[in-house]
Write a protein that holds these residues in place. Sequence first.
Motif, PDB file in Angstrom:
ATOM      1  N   THR A  19      -3.035   0.809  -3.964  1.00 37.48           N
ATOM      2  CA  THR A  19      -2.076  -0.257  -4.252  1.00 37.48           C
ATOM      3  C   THR A  19      -1.418   0.022  -5.593  1.00 37.48           C
ATOM      4  N   PRO A  20      -0.129   0.349  -5.611  1.00 37.87           N
ATOM      5  CA  PRO A  20       0.535   0.661  -6.881  1.00 37.87           C
ATOM      6  C   PRO A  20       0.521  -0.533  -7.828  1.00 37.87           C
ATOM      7  N   ALA A  51       1.746  11.366 -16.644  1.00 38.95           N
ATOM      8  CA  ALA A  51       0.299  11.340 -16.493  1.00 38.95           C
ATOM      9  C   ALA A  51      -0.040  11.868 -15.103  1.00 38.95           C
ATOM     10  N   LEU A  52      -1.261  12.398 -14.935  1.00 40.74           N
ATOM     11  CA  LEU A  52      -1.660  12.913 -13.633  1.00 40.74           C
ATOM     12  C   LEU A  52      -1.483  11.855 -12.554  1.00 40.74           C
ATOM     13  N   GLY A  53      -0.994  12.286 -11.389  1.00 39.14           N
ATOM     14  CA  GLY A  53      -0.812  11.351 -10.296  1.00 39.14           C
ATOM     15  C   GLY A  53       0.517  11.468  -9.579  1.00 39.14           C
ATOM     16  N   ALA A  54       1.286  12.519  -9.877  1.00 40.80           N
ATOM     17  CA  ALA A  54       2.593  12.682  -9.223  1.00 40.80           C
ATOM     18  C   ALA A  54       2.469  13.035  -7.746  1.00 40.80           C
ATOM     19  N   TYR A  55       1.298  13.516  -7.305  1.00 44.50           N
ATOM     20  CA  TYR A  55       1.094  13.758  -5.874  1.00 44.50           C
ATOM     21  C   TYR A  55       0.907  12.398  -5.203  1.00 44.50           C
ATOM     22  N   SER A  56       1.989  11.657  -5.067  1.00 40.64           N
ATOM     23  CA  SER A  56       1.902  10.269  -4.641  1.00 40.64           C
ATOM     24  C   SER A  56       3.258   9.787  -4.150  1.00 40.64           C
ATOM     25  N   GLN A  57       3.238   8.779  -3.283  1.00 37.39           N
ATOM     26  CA  GLN A  57       4.500   8.180  -2.856  1.00 37.39           C
ATOM     27  C   GLN A  57       5.140   7.374  -3.980  1.00 37.39           C
ATOM     28  N   ILE A  58       4.311   6.763  -4.827  1.00 32.49           N
ATOM     29  CA  ILE A  58       4.771   5.914  -5.929  1.00 32.49           C
ATOM     30  C   ILE A  58       4.044   6.341  -7.194  1.00 32.49           C
ATOM     31  N   HIS A  59       4.793   6.458  -8.298  1.00 40.95           N
ATOM     32  CA  HIS A  59       4.145   6.869  -9.548  1.00 40.95           C
ATOM     33  C   HIS A  59       4.835   6.183 -10.720  1.00 40.95           C
ATOM     34  N   SER A 100       9.084  28.456  -5.463  1.00 33.58           N
ATOM     35  CA  SER A 100       8.492  27.124  -5.605  1.00 33.58           C
ATOM     36  C   SER A 100       7.941  26.579  -4.280  1.00 33.58           C
ATOM     37  N   LEU A 101       6.975  25.661  -4.423  1.00 27.04           N
ATOM     38  CA  LEU A 101       6.424  24.917  -3.291  1.00 27.04           C
ATOM     39  C   LEU A 101       6.622  23.423  -3.553  1.00 27.04           C
ATOM     40  N   LEU A 102       6.778  22.654  -2.474  1.00 24.73           N
ATOM     41  CA  LEU A 102       6.998  21.220  -2.584  1.00 24.73           C
ATOM     42  C   LEU A 102       6.070  20.439  -1.675  1.00 24.73           C
ATOM     43  N   LEU A 103       5.736  19.233  -2.109  1.00 26.63           N
ATOM     44  CA  LEU A 103       5.147  18.214  -1.251  1.00 26.63           C
ATOM     45  C   LEU A 103       6.212  17.169  -0.972  1.00 26.63           C
ATOM     46  N   ILE A 104       6.316  16.748   0.291  1.00 23.67           N
ATOM     47  CA  ILE A 104       7.305  15.745   0.673  1.00 23.67           C
ATOM     48  C   ILE A 104       6.556  14.482   1.128  1.00 23.67           C
ATOM     49  N   PRO A 105       6.703  13.372   0.392  1.00 22.63           N
ATOM     50  CA  PRO A 105       5.990  12.137   0.760  1.00 22.63           C
ATOM     51  C   PRO A 105       6.377  11.612   2.142  1.00 22.63           C
ATOM     52  N   MET A 117       0.833  -1.208   0.000  1.00 26.54           N
ATOM     53  CA  MET A 117       0.000   0.000   0.000  1.00 26.54           C
ATOM     54  C   MET A 117       0.867   1.258   0.000  1.00 26.54           C
ATOM     55  N   ALA A 118       0.340   2.299  -0.585  1.00 25.52           N
ATOM     56  CA  ALA A 118       1.031   3.585  -0.599  1.00 25.52           C
ATOM     57  C   ALA A 118      -0.031   4.677  -0.465  1.00 25.52           C
ATOM     58  N   LYS A 119       0.425   5.920  -0.373  1.00 24.01           N
ATOM     59  CA  LYS A 119      -0.476   7.062  -0.206  1.00 24.01           C
ATOM     60  C   LYS A 119      -0.403   7.964  -1.434  1.00 24.01           C
ATOM     61  N   ARG A 120      -1.540   8.587  -1.741  1.00 18.72           N
ATOM     62  CA  ARG A 120      -1.579   9.554  -2.834  1.00 18.72           C
ATOM     63  C   ARG A 120      -2.707  10.545  -2.599  1.00 18.72           C
TER      64      ARG A 120
END
Length: 327
Positions: free
Chosen positions: A22-23, A91-99, A322-327, A1-4
Amino acid sequence: MAKRIQFSAHGGPEVLQYQDFTPQDPADGEVQVENQAIGINFIDTYVRSGLYAPPSLPSGLGTEAAGIIVKTGSGVKGLKMGDRVVYAQSALGAYSQIHNVLQDKVALLPDAISFEQAAASFLKGLTVYYLLRQTYEIRPNEIFLFHAAAGGVGRIACQWAKALGAKMIGTVGTAEKAELARQAGAWETINYREENVPERVAALTGGKKVSVVYDSVGKSTWEASLDSLHRRGLMVSFGNSSGPVTGVNLGILNLKGSLFVTRPALNGYVTNREELALASNELFSMIASGAIKIDVPASQKFPLAEATRAHQALESRQTQGSLLLIP
């Protein structure tokens, strides 16, 4: 499991949801990246709000991140598990732990550049690359106008322009942002809340005005941008932060001096691995040499779970760079 991060309806930052998933294994020609830092860009707010609607809902968000390849699909060449990489056109979905990302959208990241530097600069840096080097090639000593000079793209543009020996006039909304733009390399700044932009451009150029205006603001700056151009000048409209430009009467281009207008996007300039390598190598060289400095303050780094708060900060216009998200 991962988070997004996902969203099931268009709207404000509150529609963003932090969820388990689930990636899937990477498909043919894809690599699976464990993101270490995720870039936040204003275009993400357009997708979230529905201005640029995703193919279907629910949808992931974001196209930019830097991380480590943890799996490769069949047919992948030149990339392997453990490689440090960065991407900005996934593709959309980079706001994620796994892509999972197509191999042609991934660039190898030099050791001299950190994941945070890469995620904070890749999409913005590639944007500045195509604007200043391809849409209209800025020459040494050339004076040009660039709106939102203290933003993420704008501050990279200030630095790149200075490295090219050009003279960038940057528009800003506060005295503090004017100072930031000047520190980054802007030749002059114009506070659009207090000054008339076309009049100041004319004064700064001895009445000649400029050959090119780069405008990511859109609706609120359209007329001022056209009025800052000299005869047969080029208006480069590459964003809509104040709303889209609509209902344009093409006759205005004639009346204001046989002007040209283009509405470019990165996907029209970086379309294959060769073009990505050319663009990314020039950007990485600028960063590695110190000509472009990428430094994200701690206050603009958010945990992945706080994407809503990050979008609120971005749309408040109170952030710098710039702004960042950190998984």
